[in-house]
Design an enzyme around this catalytic site. Structure first.
Site, short mmCIF file in Angstrom:
data_model
loop_
_atom_site.label_atom_id
_atom_site.label_comp_id
_atom_site.label_asym_id
_atom_site.label_seq_id
_atom_site.Cartn_x
_atom_site.Cartn_y
_atom_site.Cartn_z
N SER A 244 14.55 32.93 46.67
CA SER A 244 15.95 33.35 46.74
C SER A 244 16.16 34.03 48.08
O SER A 244 15.49 35.03 48.36
CB SER A 244 16.30 34.31 45.60
OG SER A 244 16.44 33.63 44.38
N ARG B 54 6.50 43.03 37.42
CA ARG B 54 7.79 42.99 36.73
C ARG B 54 7.59 42.95 35.23
O ARG B 54 6.79 42.17 34.72
CB ARG B 54 8.60 41.77 37.18
CG ARG B 54 8.90 41.79 38.67
CD ARG B 54 9.79 40.67 39.10
NE ARG B 54 9.94 40.66 40.55
CZ ARG B 54 10.65 39.76 41.23
NH1 ARG B 54 11.27 38.79 40.58
NH2 ARG B 54 10.73 39.83 42.55
N GLU C 83 13.44 27.50 40.70
CA GLU C 83 13.58 28.43 41.83
C GLU C 83 12.22 28.90 42.33
O GLU C 83 11.37 29.31 41.55
CB GLU C 83 14.43 29.63 41.40
CG GLU C 83 14.66 30.65 42.50
CD GLU C 83 13.81 31.88 42.30
OE1 GLU C 83 13.16 32.30 43.29
OE2 GLU C 83 13.79 32.42 41.19
N ARG D 150 6.35 32.73 34.94
CA ARG D 150 6.97 34.05 34.78
C ARG D 150 5.90 35.05 34.33
O ARG D 150 5.63 35.22 33.15
CB ARG D 150 8.10 33.97 33.75
CG ARG D 150 9.07 35.15 33.79
CD ARG D 150 10.22 34.94 32.83
NE ARG D 150 11.01 33.78 33.19
CZ ARG D 150 12.01 33.78 34.08
NH1 ARG D 150 12.31 34.89 34.70
NH2 ARG D 150 12.68 32.68 34.33
N ARG E 270 4.18 30.43 42.06
CA ARG E 270 5.01 29.26 41.79
C ARG E 270 4.69 28.13 42.77
O ARG E 270 4.80 26.95 42.42
CB ARG E 270 6.48 29.64 41.86
CG ARG E 270 6.91 30.54 40.70
CD ARG E 270 8.40 30.60 40.51
NE ARG E 270 8.74 31.39 39.34
CZ ARG E 270 9.95 31.43 38.78
NH1 ARG E 270 10.93 30.70 39.30
NH2 ARG E 270 10.18 32.18 37.72
#
Length: 439
Positions: free
Chosen positions: A361, A271, A358, A286, A403
């Site tokens: 999801s 990403r 988070e 991130r 994460r």
């Protein structure tokens, strides 16, 4: 993709959905443009049908006119037929352009929202549904994962930056083992206990695959695109296994008896993180490249709501087995992904930040992705016969590996600088029960 009939027949409901999502003005303008184009399409289609009717009826009359000895009238009618045919062809060409623009607009509109989704914008608008585990009360000052990983000699951000720049990491020794162990733990759990079918998929996909799952056209800036086309179309590195796995049955009609389908898949994810500059610049939160185990369900509409609970529950098991405190939240209307109708996030506790972040999801997309993919199921009748309808698709992380590694390091760190390996994870690390600093 929204049903075009819904947009055409219930534009006020679509506008209300856009207001709930706090959409920008161009989204409302797109609905107005769609309605204008749809009106043009209907008018043009009516004219084309009238000219076709005239052509067909007149073509039957021409031979009769010749037989009746009226060649002049027959020739005149032939000329009118040619003109009508030419006009119809021109209108059809213009109609194709209108259809393309309508399709392009539909691809930009977000999904409908489940009635249970609360209105709101911002993280504070999320609705907490439950919590598991209590954040640990440390009797020492806990370190952030990047500082801890550096001291343990298992994380090297500096060398990663030399070769690739910011937002990349090198894991070494027990760090690499921990990453690999988490991947295997997740896959083993989902396959052996939860009954998923594991798949390995391409890490490069074409533009059409990303359109099918909804990443395009909206999120192109967040993707890594190959410099040259591949196999005749633009190609991208996968941002998530959701894309190739959901595309597995693109264009197919599945038998209802075969549903639900449940897949789990490990991939690296790539990403660009466009628009996130200045956020989570330290550590592994991130990254431009990270690992994830994805869960994908393909269901019928009447079972997808229960499937979301099941999928979310499977992700929760991962966190519980790793002894990680977390909370479950329903994401507010203005924060949900554009493709999701109902999004539940799992947020893990990070001691260094004193907050939940988070880590998964879990989303029900209803038929939004299936319409783009042409993914249907046969609702009734014998195989090969009966009515078809669009499937519902769901996915969620089970879990994001990087994460999870962050959460394990931070939550299980010890006063002596070591990290306790959760019991459930030890078999996947060769029995290792502690990660200690280098000798």
């Amino acid at each position: 993709m929204l049903d075009r009939h819904l947009v055409a027949e219930q534009p006020d409901a679509v506008r209300a959905m856009l207001r709930r999502r706090h959409a920008d003005p161009p989204a409302f303008e797109a609905v107005d443009r769609f309605l204008s184009l749809e009106a043009d399409r209907k008018r043009t289609t009516a004219v084309i049908e009238e000219k076709r009717r005239f052509r067909n009826e007149s073509s039957n009359r021409i031979p009769a006119l010749y037989k009746e000895g009226r060649p002049a009238e027959a020739e005149a009618l032939k000329a009118e037929v040619r003109t009508a045919s030419d006009q119809a062809r021109t209108l059809e060409e213009g109609l194709a352009g209108v259809e393309q623009e309508i399709e392009a607009i539909l691809l930009t509109l977000p999904n409908r929202l489940d009635d249970r989704v609360q209105d709101g914008l911002g993280e504070e608008a999320s609705k907490e549904l439950s919590r598991w585990g209590e954040p640990r009360a440390f009797d020492f000052e806990p370190l952030a994962h990047d500082d801890l990983g550096t001291r343990l000699g298992i994380l090297d951000m500096e060398r990663a930056a030399r070769m690739s720049g910011a937002r990349f990491a090198v894991l070494k020794g027990a760090g690499a083992l921990l990453e690999r162990g988490l991947v295997n733990f997740f896959l083993d759990l989902h396959v052996r206990e939860h009954g998923y079918t594991e798949v390995m998929v391409p890490y490069v996909v074409g533009r059409s695959a990303l359109v099918g799952t909804g990443q395009l056209p909206k999120f192109e800036d967040d993707l890594f695109r190959l410099a040259e086309p591949l196999n005749g179309q633009d190609a991208f590195l996968v941002p998530t296994a959701e894309v190739p796995v959901t595309n597995l049955h693109r264009g197919e009609i599945l038998e209802a008896a075969t549903l639900p389908l449940r897949y789990c898949c490990f991939t690296p994810c790539f990403r660009a993180e466009a628009g996130s500059y200045g956020r989570d610049v330290k550590g592994l939160i991130r990254q431009h490249q990270f690992h994830k185990v994805e869960l994908v369900h393909i269901t019928t509409p009447d079972t997808s709501d229960a499937a979301l609970e099941t999928l979310t529950g499977h992700a929760e098991v991962c966190l519980r087995r790793l002894e990680l405190p977390y909370r479950k939240v329903r994401i507010a209307s203005g924060e949900q992904s554009a493709a999701a109708a109902h999004q539940i996030d799992l947020e893990v506790w990070l001691p260094s930040q004193q907050r939940y972040r988070e880590i998964s999801s879990c989303s029900n997309f209803w038929d939004y992705q299936a319409r783009r993919l042409g993914l249907r199921f046969r609702a009734s009748g014998a195989p090969g016969k009966g009515r078809t309808a669009f499937c519902h698709t769901l996915n969620g992380s089970g879990l994001a590996v990087g994460r999870t590694l962050v959460a394990v390091l931070e939550n299980h760190q010890q006063a002596d600088g070591s990290v306790r390996v959760p019991r459930a994870l030890r078999p996947f690390l060769g029995g290792l029960d502690r990660i200690g600093p280098p000798e």
